[in-house]
Design an enzyme around this catalytic site. Structure first.
Site, PDB file in Angstrom:
ATOM      1  N   TYR A  37      -1.444  14.959  11.953  1.00  0.00           N
ATOM      2  CA  TYR A  37      -1.789  14.523  10.603  1.00  0.00           C
ATOM      3  C   TYR A  37      -0.571  14.900   9.589  1.00  0.00           C
ATOM      4  O   TYR A  37      -0.066  13.765   9.081  1.00  0.00           O
ATOM      5  CB  TYR A  37      -2.903  14.969   9.968  1.00  0.00           C
ATOM      6  CG  TYR A  37      -3.336  14.414   8.557  1.00  0.00           C
ATOM      7  CD1 TYR A  37      -3.707  13.325   8.341  1.00  0.00           C
ATOM      8  CD2 TYR A  37      -3.140  15.531   7.797  1.00  0.00           C
ATOM      9  CE1 TYR A  37      -3.817  12.944   7.044  1.00  0.00           C
ATOM     10  CE2 TYR A  37      -3.582  14.967   6.289  1.00  0.00           C
ATOM     11  CZ  TYR A  37      -3.763  13.832   6.171  1.00  0.00           C
ATOM     12  OH  TYR A  37      -3.994  13.454   4.551  1.00  0.00           O
ATOM     13  N   GLY A  92      -3.148  15.625  -0.532  1.00  0.00           N
ATOM     14  CA  GLY A  92      -4.522  15.717  -0.561  1.00  0.00           C
ATOM     15  C   GLY A  92      -5.046  16.731   0.541  1.00  0.00           C
ATOM     16  O   GLY A  92      -4.097  16.873   1.453  1.00  0.00           O
ATOM     17  N   SER A 119      -3.344  16.282  -6.249  1.00  0.00           N
ATOM     18  CA  SER A 119      -3.701  15.061  -5.722  1.00  0.00           C
ATOM     19  C   SER A 119      -5.132  14.645  -6.338  1.00  0.00           C
ATOM     20  O   SER A 119      -5.989  15.542  -6.410  1.00  0.00           O
ATOM     21  CB  SER A 119      -3.558  15.076  -4.146  1.00  0.00           C
ATOM     22  OG  SER A 119      -4.461  14.048  -3.649  1.00  0.00           O
ATOM     23  N   TYR A 141      -5.147   8.226  -7.479  1.00  0.00           N
ATOM     24  CA  TYR A 141      -5.301   7.128  -6.662  1.00  0.00           C
ATOM     25  C   TYR A 141      -6.379   6.315  -7.175  1.00  0.00           C
ATOM     26  O   TYR A 141      -7.438   6.732  -7.671  1.00  0.00           O
ATOM     27  CB  TYR A 141      -5.948   7.588  -5.124  1.00  0.00           C
ATOM     28  CG  TYR A 141      -5.044   8.120  -4.144  1.00  0.00           C
ATOM     29  CD1 TYR A 141      -3.897   7.137  -3.753  1.00  0.00           C
ATOM     30  CD2 TYR A 141      -4.527   9.256  -3.794  1.00  0.00           C
ATOM     31  CE1 TYR A 141      -2.854   7.438  -2.845  1.00  0.00           C
ATOM     32  CE2 TYR A 141      -3.711   9.855  -2.936  1.00  0.00           C
ATOM     33  CZ  TYR A 141      -2.781   8.870  -2.212  1.00  0.00           C
ATOM     34  OH  TYR A 141      -2.189   9.079  -1.409  1.00  0.00           O
ATOM     35  N   THR A 167      -0.128   6.558  -7.655  1.00  0.00           N
ATOM     36  CA  THR A 167       0.113   6.192  -6.501  1.00  0.00           C
ATOM     37  C   THR A 167      -0.104   4.753  -6.234  1.00  0.00           C
ATOM     38  O   THR A 167      -1.062   4.495  -6.197  1.00  0.00           O
ATOM     39  CB  THR A 167      -0.334   6.923  -5.483  1.00  0.00           C
ATOM     40  OG1 THR A 167       0.209   8.565  -5.763  1.00  0.00           O
ATOM     41  CG2 THR A 167       0.307   6.611  -3.930  1.00  0.00           C
ATOM     42  N   LYS A 239       4.436   6.360  -8.750  1.00  0.00           N
ATOM     43  CA  LYS A 239       5.015   6.885  -7.544  1.00  0.00           C
ATOM     44  C   LYS A 239       4.593   5.695  -6.475  1.00  0.00           C
ATOM     45  O   LYS A 239       3.660   5.369  -6.141  1.00  0.00           O
ATOM     46  CB  LYS A 239       4.069   7.929  -7.075  1.00  0.00           C
ATOM     47  CG  LYS A 239       4.490   8.910  -5.884  1.00  0.00           C
ATOM     48  CD  LYS A 239       3.768   9.938  -5.656  1.00  0.00           C
ATOM     49  CE  LYS A 239       4.272  10.668  -4.444  1.00  0.00           C
ATOM     50  NZ  LYS A 239       4.034   9.974  -3.144  1.00  0.00           N
ATOM     51  N   HIS A 263       6.381   7.307   0.587  1.00  0.00           N
ATOM     52  CA  HIS A 263       5.302   8.091   0.873  1.00  0.00           C
ATOM     53  C   HIS A 263       5.560   8.725   2.122  1.00  0.00           C
ATOM     54  O   HIS A 263       4.486   8.994   3.073  1.00  0.00           O
ATOM     55  CB  HIS A 263       3.990   7.133   1.120  1.00  0.00           C
ATOM     56  CG  HIS A 263       2.635   7.502   0.841  1.00  0.00           C
ATOM     57  ND1 HIS A 263       2.216   7.274  -0.203  1.00  0.00           N
ATOM     58  CD2 HIS A 263       1.622   8.363   1.471  1.00  0.00           C
ATOM     59  CE1 HIS A 263       0.817   7.956  -0.453  1.00  0.00           C
ATOM     60  NE2 HIS A 263       0.984   8.778   0.515  1.00  0.00           N
ATOM     61  N   ASP A 294      11.281  11.569  -3.896  1.00  0.00           N
ATOM     62  CA  ASP A 294      10.576  12.360  -3.188  1.00  0.00           C
ATOM     63  C   ASP A 294      10.526  11.650  -1.461  1.00  0.00           C
ATOM     64  O   ASP A 294      10.644  10.524  -1.426  1.00  0.00           O
ATOM     65  CB  ASP A 294       8.912  11.969  -3.620  1.00  0.00           C
ATOM     66  CG  ASP A 294       7.886  12.177  -2.338  1.00  0.00           C
ATOM     67  OD1 ASP A 294       7.768  13.664  -2.291  1.00  0.00           O
ATOM     68  OD2 ASP A 294       7.508  11.294  -1.886  1.00  0.00           O
TER      69      ASP A 294
END
Length: 366
Positions: A37, A92, A119, A141, A167, A239, A263, A294
């Site tokens: 993950y 997160g 996050s 989010y 984001t 972002k 991302h 990023d």
């Protein structure tokens, strides 16, 4: 991977000298599904590799014999001063990697003077994080509607966060083959104090498309960004912007900064690399408009190259989680320390005494 999962370390052993060392060690501290993950990405994971390889296409061109007296890595963004330009990206579910989760990362950021971006999907309640820490932004989010999103924003204001990072590049989860093959699922009962782990989808008829008429209908639009800007005293940062036309529109609406990011290659595979997007966007925004990069930062030389290309600062994601998995707050702090010191030495060897001196004259493209 070994079936034996090592407990987090309580001190830093001498064999951990680089961010690559931390990556090799972190795999020993995580369940296999959690590792995939963290380290996996969308589809064939080409964007992940591009993010890592983007810096190898740039060579450094040092200027020598300069007087570096009074040198410093200090920067200023949106009226905030930071001792160095290495920030922690929003990630997160951090209790997947260490029981202390975001509380450990926030502590490490405070100790190292790094800006911390929390996050929306934090496992740690905002009330448990130190309110007085001046270096912290809140990542939002979109919650499916303005009312719920604004409630989170106001909570961040109450806890003295200094900016809101929205984001915008992940309205739909990426197709992550590796994650699915590992049968990854968030642990049952994992707490997300400020938002559900999965935002409820709108009801659709049998003739409507579940993506275009369903999920994408609760994704943020430009009008929502304009609304949020009108509702807060905090600077709003977007972002995930990669296209220069989106960057120009953001500036026109009153967005105060952009985080150039794909991302971490986790959403849309084969998307343009952040460093290439940075170069394109830098050409269309005002000269003093802060752009942050990023993705793919693993060395102090990477930080220097990003700043030479026009970034005001950089964010790290996976490397911080490697540190978290290996040694909790101590590991995250050590990861930041490694990058900070590598950047300092790079600056000195490049003949630059301040961050403001770093520009495109110090780099050459292969």
């Amino acid at each position: 991977m070994s079936n034996a999962i090592l407990a987090p370390l309580t001190q830093i052993p001498p064999y951990l000298q680089t961010l690559n060392d931390y990556e090799k060690q972190a795999v020993k501290h995580l369940p296999e599904a959690s590792w995939h993950y963290l380290n996996g990405g969308a589809m064939d994971e080409q964007s992940i590799q591009d993010n890592l390889n983007q810096f190898s296409q740039i060579r450094l061109v040092p200027r020598l014999l300069n007087d570096l007296s009074g040198g410093s890595t200090e920067i200023e963004i949106l009226g905030q001063k930071f001792p160095h330009p290495v920030f922690l990206a929003p990630i997160g579910h951090q209790q997947l990697f260490h029981p202390d989760g975001e509380a450990a990362s926030a502590l490490a950021a405070e100790v190292m003077g790094s800006n911390y971006v929390l996050s929306t999907f934090t496992n740690t309640d905002l009330h448990q994080l130190k309110k007085e820490n001046p270096n912290k932004w809140f990542q939002l989010y979109w919650q499916g509607n303005r009312e719920k999103s604004l409630a989170l924003l106001k909570l961040a204001e109450q806890h003295d966060f200094k900016a809101i990072v929205i984001t915008v590049d992940a309205p739909h989860k990426g197709i992550r083959d590796r994650e699915r093959q590992a049968f990854f699922e968030l642990p049952e009962g994992m707490q997300h104090p400020h938002t559900p782990a999965h935002i409820p989808l709108p009801e659709i008829t049998e003739h409507q498309h579940p993506v275009f008429d369903g999920l994408m209908q609760i994704a943020p639009k430009w009008a929502d960004i304009e609304y949020i800007i009108s509702q807060t005293r905090l600077p709003v940062i977007l972002k995930g912007i990669l296209h220069p036309l989106d960057a120009k529109k953001a500036v026109e609406l009153g967005v105060k900064s952009l985080i150039i990011s794909n991302h971490g290659g986790r959403v849309l595979d084969t998307s343009i690399s952040p460093l290439t997007a940075l170069q394109n966007i830098k050409a269309v925004v005002p000269e003093d408009f802060p752009l942050l990069l990023d993705g793919g930062i693993r060395r102090g030389t990477d930080v220097f190259k990003a700043l030479a290309m026009g970034a005001s600062a950089v964010l790290i994601g996976r490397p911080a989680m490697y540190g978290l998995a290996v040694a909790g707050a101590l590991g995250v702090a050590h990861v930041l320390k490694i990058l900070k010191e590598e950047f300092e030495i790079t600056m000195a060897l490049m003949g630059t005494a301040t961050v403001a001196e770093i520009n495109s004259e110090y780099i050459s493209h292969k």
